[in-house]
Design a protein around this motif. Structure first.
Motif, mmCIF file in Angstrom:
data_model
loop_
_atom_site.group_PDB
_atom_site.id
_atom_site.type_symbol
_atom_site.label_atom_id
_atom_site.label_comp_id
_atom_site.label_asym_id
_atom_site.label_seq_id
_atom_site.Cartn_x
_atom_site.Cartn_y
_atom_site.Cartn_z
ATOM 1 N N GLU A 156 0.833 -1.206 0.000
ATOM 2 C CA GLU A 156 0.000 0.000 0.000
ATOM 3 C C GLU A 156 0.869 1.257 0.000
ATOM 4 O O GLU A 156 0.623 2.190 -0.769
ATOM 5 N N GLU A 157 1.894 1.287 0.842
ATOM 6 C CA GLU A 157 2.784 2.447 0.889
ATOM 7 C C GLU A 157 3.498 2.644 -0.449
ATOM 8 O O GLU A 157 3.655 3.775 -0.916
ATOM 9 N N SER A 158 3.907 1.550 -1.069
ATOM 10 C CA SER A 158 4.572 1.639 -2.372
ATOM 11 C C SER A 158 3.641 2.217 -3.430
ATOM 12 O O SER A 158 4.049 3.080 -4.218
ATOM 13 N N LEU A 159 2.396 1.731 -3.454
ATOM 14 C CA LEU A 159 1.435 2.253 -4.435
ATOM 15 C C LEU A 159 1.135 3.725 -4.177
ATOM 16 O O LEU A 159 1.054 4.522 -5.116
ATOM 17 N N LEU A 160 0.972 4.081 -2.910
ATOM 18 C CA LEU A 160 0.687 5.483 -2.581
ATOM 19 C C LEU A 160 1.859 6.386 -2.962
ATOM 20 O O LEU A 160 1.650 7.492 -3.464
ATOM 21 N N ASN A 161 3.077 5.920 -2.741
ATOM 22 C CA ASN A 161 4.259 6.717 -3.109
ATOM 23 C C ASN A 161 4.379 6.881 -4.617
ATOM 24 O O ASN A 161 4.763 7.936 -5.103
ATOM 25 N N LYS A 162 4.068 5.819 -5.355
ATOM 26 C CA LYS A 162 4.241 5.859 -6.812
ATOM 27 C C LYS A 162 3.079 6.560 -7.524
ATOM 28 O O LYS A 162 3.300 7.349 -8.442
ATOM 29 N N SER B 250 -15.057 -13.203 -10.999
ATOM 30 C CA SER B 250 -14.885 -12.910 -9.575
ATOM 31 C C SER B 250 -13.784 -11.874 -9.348
ATOM 32 O O SER B 250 -13.926 -10.980 -8.516
ATOM 33 N N TYR B 251 -12.695 -11.967 -10.106
ATOM 34 C CA TYR B 251 -11.609 -11.013 -9.889
ATOM 35 C C TYR B 251 -11.983 -9.612 -10.362
ATOM 36 O O TYR B 251 -11.571 -8.612 -9.758
ATOM 37 N N THR B 252 -12.789 -9.501 -11.414
ATOM 38 C CA THR B 252 -13.178 -8.172 -11.888
ATOM 39 C C THR B 252 -14.162 -7.519 -10.933
ATOM 40 O O THR B 252 -14.136 -6.301 -10.763
ATOM 41 N N GLU B 253 -15.012 -8.307 -10.312
ATOM 42 C CA GLU B 253 -15.934 -7.749 -9.322
ATOM 43 C C GLU B 253 -15.162 -7.167 -8.143
ATOM 44 O O GLU B 253 -15.515 -6.120 -7.614
ATOM 45 N N GLU B 254 -14.083 -7.844 -7.731
ATOM 46 C CA GLU B 254 -13.253 -7.341 -6.639
ATOM 47 C C GLU B 254 -12.559 -6.034 -7.034
ATOM 48 O O GLU B 254 -12.507 -5.090 -6.250
ATOM 49 N N ILE B 255 -12.035 -5.970 -8.253
ATOM 50 C CA ILE B 255 -11.372 -4.747 -8.707
ATOM 51 C C ILE B 255 -12.383 -3.616 -8.849
ATOM 52 O O ILE B 255 -12.104 -2.467 -8.477
ATOM 53 N N ASN B 256 -13.575 -3.922 -9.355
ATOM 54 C CA ASN B 256 -14.593 -2.890 -9.535
ATOM 55 C C ASN B 256 -15.064 -2.287 -8.216
ATOM 56 O O ASN B 256 -15.568 -1.164 -8.198
ATOM 57 N N LYS B 257 -14.900 -3.003 -7.113
ATOM 58 C CA LYS B 257 -15.261 -2.444 -5.804
ATOM 59 C C LYS B 257 -14.352 -1.280 -5.438
ATOM 60 O O LYS B 257 -14.721 -0.433 -4.634
ATOM 61 N N ALA B 258 -13.162 -1.233 -6.016
ATOM 62 C CA ALA B 258 -12.211 -0.151 -5.756
ATOM 63 C C ALA B 258 -12.401 1.020 -6.719
ATOM 64 O O ALA B 258 -11.707 2.029 -6.607
ATOM 65 N N TYR C 62 -11.238 6.095 -11.654
ATOM 66 C CA TYR C 62 -10.058 5.890 -10.823
ATOM 67 C C TYR C 62 -10.265 4.645 -9.971
ATOM 68 O O TYR C 62 -11.383 4.155 -9.813
ATOM 69 N N PHE C 63 -9.168 4.173 -9.395
ATOM 70 C CA PHE C 63 -9.210 3.018 -8.506
ATOM 71 C C PHE C 63 -8.453 3.382 -7.235
ATOM 72 O O PHE C 63 -7.345 3.921 -7.313
ATOM 73 N N ARG C 64 -9.060 3.112 -6.091
ATOM 74 C CA ARG C 64 -8.441 3.450 -4.806
ATOM 75 C C ARG C 64 -7.206 2.575 -4.579
ATOM 76 O O ARG C 64 -7.305 1.349 -4.535
ATOM 77 N N ALA C 65 -6.061 3.210 -4.400
ATOM 78 C CA ALA C 65 -4.796 2.498 -4.242
ATOM 79 C C ALA C 65 -4.821 1.587 -3.018
ATOM 80 O O ALA C 65 -4.307 0.465 -3.073
ATOM 81 N N SER C 66 -5.424 2.032 -1.939
ATOM 82 C CA SER C 66 -5.443 1.218 -0.718
ATOM 83 C C SER C 66 -6.235 -0.073 -0.928
ATOM 84 O O SER C 66 -5.821 -1.140 -0.462
ATOM 85 N N GLN C 67 -7.352 0.004 -1.658
ATOM 86 C CA GLN C 67 -8.146 -1.197 -1.921
ATOM 87 C C GLN C 67 -7.453 -2.124 -2.905
ATOM 88 O O GLN C 67 -7.519 -3.342 -2.761
ATOM 89 N N ALA D 186 -4.192 -2.415 -3.236
ATOM 90 C CA ALA D 186 -3.109 -3.047 -2.469
ATOM 91 C C ALA D 186 -3.658 -4.177 -1.612
ATOM 92 O O ALA D 186 -3.061 -5.255 -1.534
ATOM 93 N N GLU D 187 -4.804 -3.954 -0.987
ATOM 94 C CA GLU D 187 -5.428 -4.989 -0.164
ATOM 95 C C GLU D 187 -5.785 -6.208 -1.008
ATOM 96 O O GLU D 187 -5.573 -7.354 -0.602
ATOM 97 N N LEU D 188 -6.312 -5.983 -2.217
ATOM 98 C CA LEU D 188 -6.651 -7.087 -3.116
ATOM 99 C C LEU D 188 -5.412 -7.866 -3.530
ATOM 100 O O LEU D 188 -5.427 -9.094 -3.562
ATOM 101 N N LEU D 189 -4.348 -7.160 -3.868
ATOM 102 C CA LEU D 189 -3.131 -7.825 -4.309
ATOM 103 C C LEU D 189 -2.467 -8.602 -3.174
ATOM 104 O O LEU D 189 -1.807 -9.605 -3.418
ATOM 105 N N ASP D 190 -2.635 -8.137 -1.947
ATOM 106 C CA ASP D 190 -2.083 -8.845 -0.784
ATOM 107 C C ASP D 190 -2.912 -10.066 -0.401
ATOM 108 O O ASP D 190 -2.431 -10.946 0.290
ATOM 109 N N SER D 191 -4.168 -10.115 -0.852
ATOM 110 C CA SER D 191 -5.058 -11.216 -0.484
ATOM 111 C C SER D 191 -5.087 -12.264 -1.600
ATOM 112 O O SER D 191 -4.462 -12.105 -2.640
ATOM 113 N N ASP D 192 -5.842 -13.310 -1.369
ATOM 114 C CA ASP D 192 -6.035 -14.364 -2.372
ATOM 115 C C ASP D 192 -7.331 -14.173 -3.155
ATOM 116 O O ASP D 192 -7.712 -15.038 -3.929
#
Length: 82
Positions: free
Chosen positions: A9-15, A45-53, A62-67, A69-75
Motif C-alpha cells: 500500500e505504501e509503495s502504491l501510494l508513493n508511486k 470474480s476477480y473483476t468484481e473485486e477490482i470494480n469495488k475499488a 479511478y481506482f483506490r490504491a489502498s483497496q 493493495a489490499e486485493l493484491l495482498d489477499s487471495d
C-alpha cells in the motif's frame, strides 16, 4: 534499527498517490488499458473485486490504491483454486 521495507500500500501510494488511473492499474497488473477495460465489464470474480475499488469522478475512472493493495495482498483475485 528501523525497518525500511515498504508495504504494498505504501509503495502504491508513493508511486501513484491515493487514486490510480486505468492505464496505471493496467500497467500494475501487466495488462493493456483496453484489455483491462474490457475485462472489467465482464462478470468474473476477480473483476468484481477490482470494480469495488472503482471511483468515478465525472467521466473519469479511478481506482483506490489502498483497496487495490489490499486485493493484491489477499487471495481474492485468484478465484477458486482446486
Amino acid at each position: 534499527m528501523k525497518d525500511t521495507k515498504l508495504s504494498l500500500e505504501e509503495s502504491l501510494l508513493n508511486k501513484y498517490g491515493p487514486l490510480l488511473t486505468m492505464p496505471q492499474l493496467a500497467d500494475l497488473l501487466h495488462r493493456s488499458p483496453d484489455g483491462l477495460r474490457i475485462a472489467l465489464q465482464s462478470r468474473q470474480s476477480y473483476t468484481e473485486e477490482i470494480n469495488k475499488a472503482k471511483l468515478k469522478i465525472g467521466r473519469r475512472v479511478y481506482f483506490r490504491a489502498s483497496q487495490i493493495a489490499e486485493l493484491l495482498d489477499s487471495d481474492r483475485l485468484c478465484g477458486d483454486r482446486r
